[in-house]
Design a protein around this motif. Structure first.
Motif, PDB file in Angstrom:
ATOM      1  N   ALA A 169       0.857  -1.183   0.000  1.00 28.22           N
ATOM      2  CA  ALA A 169       0.000   0.000   0.000  1.00 28.22           C
ATOM      3  C   ALA A 169       0.893   1.234   0.000  1.00 28.22           C
ATOM      4  O   ALA A 169       1.899   1.282   0.711  1.00 28.22           O
ATOM      5  CB  ALA A 169      -0.906  -0.003   1.228  1.00 28.22           C
ATOM      6  N   VAL A 170       0.547   2.227  -0.801  1.00 32.70           N
ATOM      7  CA  VAL A 170       1.352   3.439  -0.912  1.00 32.70           C
ATOM      8  C   VAL A 170       0.492   4.661  -0.607  1.00 32.70           C
ATOM      9  O   VAL A 170      -0.589   4.840  -1.182  1.00 32.70           O
ATOM     10  CB  VAL A 170       1.965   3.578  -2.317  1.00 32.70           C
ATOM     11  CG1 VAL A 170       2.714   4.909  -2.448  1.00 32.70           C
ATOM     12  CG2 VAL A 170       2.911   2.421  -2.607  1.00 32.70           C
ATOM     13  N   ILE A 171       0.984   5.473   0.291  1.00 31.68           N
ATOM     14  CA  ILE A 171       0.386   6.788   0.559  1.00 31.68           C
ATOM     15  C   ILE A 171       1.370   7.838   0.086  1.00 31.68           C
ATOM     16  O   ILE A 171       2.543   7.814   0.458  1.00 31.68           O
ATOM     17  CB  ILE A 171       0.088   6.977   2.063  1.00 31.68           C
ATOM     18  CG1 ILE A 171      -0.921   5.938   2.551  1.00 31.68           C
ATOM     19  CG2 ILE A 171      -0.442   8.390   2.315  1.00 31.68           C
ATOM     20  CD1 ILE A 171      -1.170   5.986   4.062  1.00 31.68           C
ATOM     21  N   ALA A 172       0.902   8.750  -0.751  1.00 33.78           N
ATOM     22  CA  ALA A 172       1.721   9.860  -1.235  1.00 33.78           C
ATOM     23  C   ALA A 172       1.141  11.152  -0.680  1.00 33.78           C
ATOM     24  O   ALA A 172      -0.057  11.415  -0.832  1.00 33.78           O
ATOM     25  CB  ALA A 172       1.731   9.893  -2.762  1.00 33.78           C
ATOM     26  N   ASP A 173       1.983  11.931  -0.045  1.00 32.51           N
ATOM     27  CA  ASP A 173       1.562  13.162   0.623  1.00 32.51           C
ATOM     28  C   ASP A 173       2.277  14.343  -0.020  1.00 32.51           C
ATOM     29  O   ASP A 173       3.509  14.329  -0.160  1.00 32.51           O
ATOM     30  CB  ASP A 173       1.911  13.062   2.116  1.00 32.51           C
ATOM     31  CG  ASP A 173       1.533  14.305   2.895  1.00 32.51           C
ATOM     32  OD1 ASP A 173       0.483  14.894   2.596  1.00 32.51           O
ATOM     33  OD2 ASP A 173       2.296  14.688   3.807  1.00 32.51           O
ATOM     34  N   ALA A 190       6.912  20.614  -7.333  1.00 31.36           N
ATOM     35  CA  ALA A 190       5.855  19.638  -7.063  1.00 31.36           C
ATOM     36  C   ALA A 190       6.511  18.356  -6.554  1.00 31.36           C
ATOM     37  O   ALA A 190       7.209  17.678  -7.293  1.00 31.36           O
ATOM     38  CB  ALA A 190       5.038  19.355  -8.316  1.00 31.36           C
ATOM     39  N   GLU A 191       6.293  18.041  -5.284  1.00 27.75           N
ATOM     40  CA  GLU A 191       6.939  16.877  -4.687  1.00 27.75           C
ATOM     41  C   GLU A 191       5.982  16.121  -3.783  1.00 27.75           C
ATOM     42  O   GLU A 191       5.109  16.709  -3.136  1.00 27.75           O
ATOM     43  CB  GLU A 191       8.131  17.296  -3.834  1.00 27.75           C
ATOM     44  CG  GLU A 191       9.404  17.605  -4.571  1.00 27.75           C
ATOM     45  CD  GLU A 191      10.559  17.719  -3.590  1.00 27.75           C
ATOM     46  OE1 GLU A 191      11.349  16.762  -3.500  1.00 27.75           O
ATOM     47  OE2 GLU A 191      10.664  18.747  -2.902  1.00 27.75           O
ATOM     48  N   PHE A 192       6.168  14.818  -3.734  1.00 26.83           N
ATOM     49  CA  PHE A 192       5.494  13.958  -2.776  1.00 26.83           C
ATOM     50  C   PHE A 192       6.508  13.391  -1.789  1.00 26.83           C
ATOM     51  O   PHE A 192       7.686  13.244  -2.099  1.00 26.83           O
ATOM     52  CB  PHE A 192       4.860  12.742  -3.473  1.00 26.83           C
ATOM     53  CG  PHE A 192       3.567  13.011  -4.178  1.00 26.83           C
ATOM     54  CD1 PHE A 192       2.465  13.507  -3.502  1.00 26.83           C
ATOM     55  CD2 PHE A 192       3.430  12.711  -5.526  1.00 26.83           C
ATOM     56  CE1 PHE A 192       1.259  13.721  -4.155  1.00 26.83           C
ATOM     57  CE2 PHE A 192       2.231  12.908  -6.189  1.00 26.83           C
ATOM     58  CZ  PHE A 192       1.145  13.420  -5.504  1.00 26.83           C
ATOM     59  N   ARG A 193       6.026  13.032  -0.602  1.00 31.36           N
ATOM     60  CA  ARG A 193       6.717  12.055   0.238  1.00 31.36           C
ATOM     61  C   ARG A 193       5.858  10.796   0.216  1.00 31.36           C
ATOM     62  O   ARG A 193       4.645  10.872   0.046  1.00 31.36           O
ATOM     63  CB  ARG A 193       6.935  12.564   1.672  1.00 31.36           C
ATOM     64  CG  ARG A 193       5.677  12.782   2.473  1.00 31.36           C
ATOM     65  CD  ARG A 193       5.975  13.230   3.899  1.00 31.36           C
ATOM     66  NE  ARG A 193       6.652  14.505   3.936  1.00 31.36           N
ATOM     67  CZ  ARG A 193       6.006  15.673   3.965  1.00 31.36           C
ATOM     68  NH1 ARG A 193       4.682  15.719   3.957  1.00 31.36           N
ATOM     69  NH2 ARG A 193       6.669  16.797   4.004  1.00 31.36           N
ATOM     70  N   PHE A 194       6.509   9.634   0.373  1.00 30.14           N
ATOM     71  CA  PHE A 194       5.815   8.369   0.178  1.00 30.14           C
ATOM     72  C   PHE A 194       5.978   7.455   1.377  1.00 30.14           C
ATOM     73  O   PHE A 194       7.092   7.268   1.874  1.00 30.14           O
ATOM     74  CB  PHE A 194       6.369   7.641  -1.050  1.00 30.14           C
ATOM     75  CG  PHE A 194       6.255   8.403  -2.346  1.00 30.14           C
ATOM     76  CD1 PHE A 194       5.113   8.303  -3.125  1.00 30.14           C
ATOM     77  CD2 PHE A 194       7.294   9.213  -2.773  1.00 30.14           C
ATOM     78  CE1 PHE A 194       5.006   8.993  -4.314  1.00 30.14           C
ATOM     79  CE2 PHE A 194       7.202   9.917  -3.969  1.00 30.14           C
ATOM     80  CZ  PHE A 194       6.049   9.812  -4.744  1.00 30.14           C
ATOM     81  N   GLY A 195       4.895   6.864   1.807  1.00 31.81           N
ATOM     82  CA  GLY A 195       4.926   5.807   2.800  1.00 31.81           C
ATOM     83  C   GLY A 195       4.459   4.514   2.166  1.00 31.81           C
ATOM     84  O   GLY A 195       3.374   4.467   1.577  1.00 31.81           O
ATOM     85  N   ALA A 203      15.023  13.018   2.781  1.00 36.18           N
ATOM     86  CA  ALA A 203      14.180  11.824   2.887  1.00 36.18           C
ATOM     87  C   ALA A 203      12.835  12.061   2.210  1.00 36.18           C
ATOM     88  O   ALA A 203      12.192  13.098   2.425  1.00 36.18           O
ATOM     89  CB  ALA A 203      13.971  11.450   4.351  1.00 36.18           C
ATOM     90  N   ARG A 204      12.426  11.124   1.394  1.00 37.49           N
ATOM     91  CA  ARG A 204      11.144  11.220   0.707  1.00 37.49           C
ATOM     92  C   ARG A 204      10.345   9.920   0.786  1.00 37.49           C
ATOM     93  O   ARG A 204       9.126   9.944   0.580  1.00 37.49           O
ATOM     94  CB  ARG A 204      11.359  11.571  -0.780  1.00 37.49           C
ATOM     95  CG  ARG A 204      11.974  12.935  -1.028  1.00 37.49           C
ATOM     96  CD  ARG A 204      11.039  14.061  -0.662  1.00 37.49           C
ATOM     97  NE  ARG A 204      11.597  15.367  -0.989  1.00 37.49           N
ATOM     98  CZ  ARG A 204      12.401  16.081  -0.205  1.00 37.49           C
ATOM     99  NH1 ARG A 204      12.755  15.578   0.978  1.00 37.49           N
ATOM    100  NH2 ARG A 204      12.845  17.259  -0.564  1.00 37.49           N
ATOM    101  N   THR A 205      11.001   8.795   1.052  1.00 37.57           N
ATOM    102  CA  THR A 205      10.341   7.489   0.921  1.00 37.57           C
ATOM    103  C   THR A 205      10.777   6.557   2.052  1.00 37.57           C
ATOM    104  O   THR A 205      11.951   6.542   2.422  1.00 37.57           O
ATOM    105  CB  THR A 205      10.727   6.836  -0.427  1.00 37.57           C
ATOM    106  OG1 THR A 205      10.766   7.808  -1.463  1.00 37.57           O
ATOM    107  CG2 THR A 205       9.739   5.737  -0.783  1.00 37.57           C
ATOM    108  N   TRP A 206       9.822   5.781   2.563  1.00 33.51           N
ATOM    109  CA  TRP A 206      10.151   4.789   3.589  1.00 33.51           C
ATOM    110  C   TRP A 206       9.185   3.618   3.478  1.00 33.51           C
ATOM    111  O   TRP A 206       8.055   3.786   2.994  1.00 33.51           O
ATOM    112  CB  TRP A 206      10.097   5.392   4.991  1.00 33.51           C
ATOM    113  CG  TRP A 206      10.846   4.593   6.023  1.00 33.51           C
ATOM    114  CD1 TRP A 206      10.322   3.818   7.019  1.00 33.51           C
ATOM    115  CD2 TRP A 206      12.267   4.486   6.141  1.00 33.51           C
ATOM    116  NE1 TRP A 206      11.333   3.235   7.758  1.00 33.51           N
ATOM    117  CE2 TRP A 206      12.539   3.639   7.236  1.00 33.51           C
ATOM    118  CE3 TRP A 206      13.333   5.034   5.439  1.00 33.51           C
ATOM    119  CZ2 TRP A 206      13.825   3.303   7.641  1.00 33.51           C
ATOM    120  CZ3 TRP A 206      14.616   4.716   5.832  1.00 33.51           C
ATOM    121  CH2 TRP A 206      14.853   3.865   6.922  1.00 33.51           C
TER     122      TRP A 206
END
Length: 215
Positions: A5-9, A77-82, A125-128
């Motif tokens: 599952a991916v959440i992009a904020d 335009a940027e996302f961070r991702f979980g 940091a952008r992704t974990w």
């Protein structure tokens, strides 16, 4: 079903001068990447606030899709991702289906973790990735290795210019250096230099190596 599952904020959404125009940019870029590289079981779609949610069949697909989206987005335009590894379900409500299950809870933990790291010790940091409880030893090891890779990968991407990201995205999609030179109106040696100096070659070869280890 155990998936990713991916959440992009959206990063800095409150500082965007035109929030509606920015949302169109995110939506159009997501649609373009998904059209050119259809990797999702459920493509990223807006949910509430500044978030998008999607589902991928495995870490290879999720890590590849997230990188391509990072490369495709324009400056500003940027996302961070979980990313959450684990089962996901949906809950019916009177208005829409709600995402639920351990995979989503893990993705929420992951995005909160990367947000905290970004604001403190690791601004790039952008992704974990977080695994839901009950992962086997092999998956725990893969998640740890992938997170180590992601810290370096995000550092490279964050430092790239818009042109360097476009070149890396095109190269991943199979464009030749000659075609990229025509696209960017530069010489072929300039493209070769950009791929080396920006870290794009290491970025893409690192992804290939990780994909090989995950398949």
């Amino acid at each position: 079903m155990t998936v990713v599952a991916v959440i992009a904020d959206i990063i800095g959404s409150r500082r965007l001068e035109d929030r509606a125009a920015a949302q169109r940019t995110f939506d159009e870029t997501i649609a373009r990447v998904e059209s050119e590289h259809p990797l999702a079981e459920q493509p990223l779609r807006p949910t509430v606030g500044d978030e998008q949610q999607g589902v991928y069949s495995g870490l290879v697909e999720a890590l590849t899709a997230v990188l391509l989206l990072q490369l495709a987005l324009p400056d500003g335009a940027e996302f961070r991702f979980g990313l959450g590894v684990g089962p996901v379900t949906t809950v019916e409500s009177a208005h829409r289906e709600l995402a639920d299950g351990p995979g989503w809870w893990a993705a929420r933990d992951a995005i909160e973790f990367v947000h905290a790291r970004q604001e403190r010790a690791l601004p790039s940091a952008r992704t974990w990735i977080v695994g839901a409880p009950g992962q086997d030893e092999g998956m725990v090891t893969l998640i740890a290795a992938s997170n180590a890779y992601l810290m370096a990968r995000d550092e490279i991407v964050v430092r790239m210019t818009a042109r360097e990201r476009r070149i890396a995205y095109g190269r991943f999609g199979g464009m030749s250096q000659r075609d990229l030179a025509e696209q960017e109106d530069v010489t072929q040696p300039s493209i070769s230099k950009s791929l080396r100096s920006s870290g794009a070659t290491a970025l893409l070869e690192g992804l290939d190596a990780l994909r090989g280890g995950l398949t």
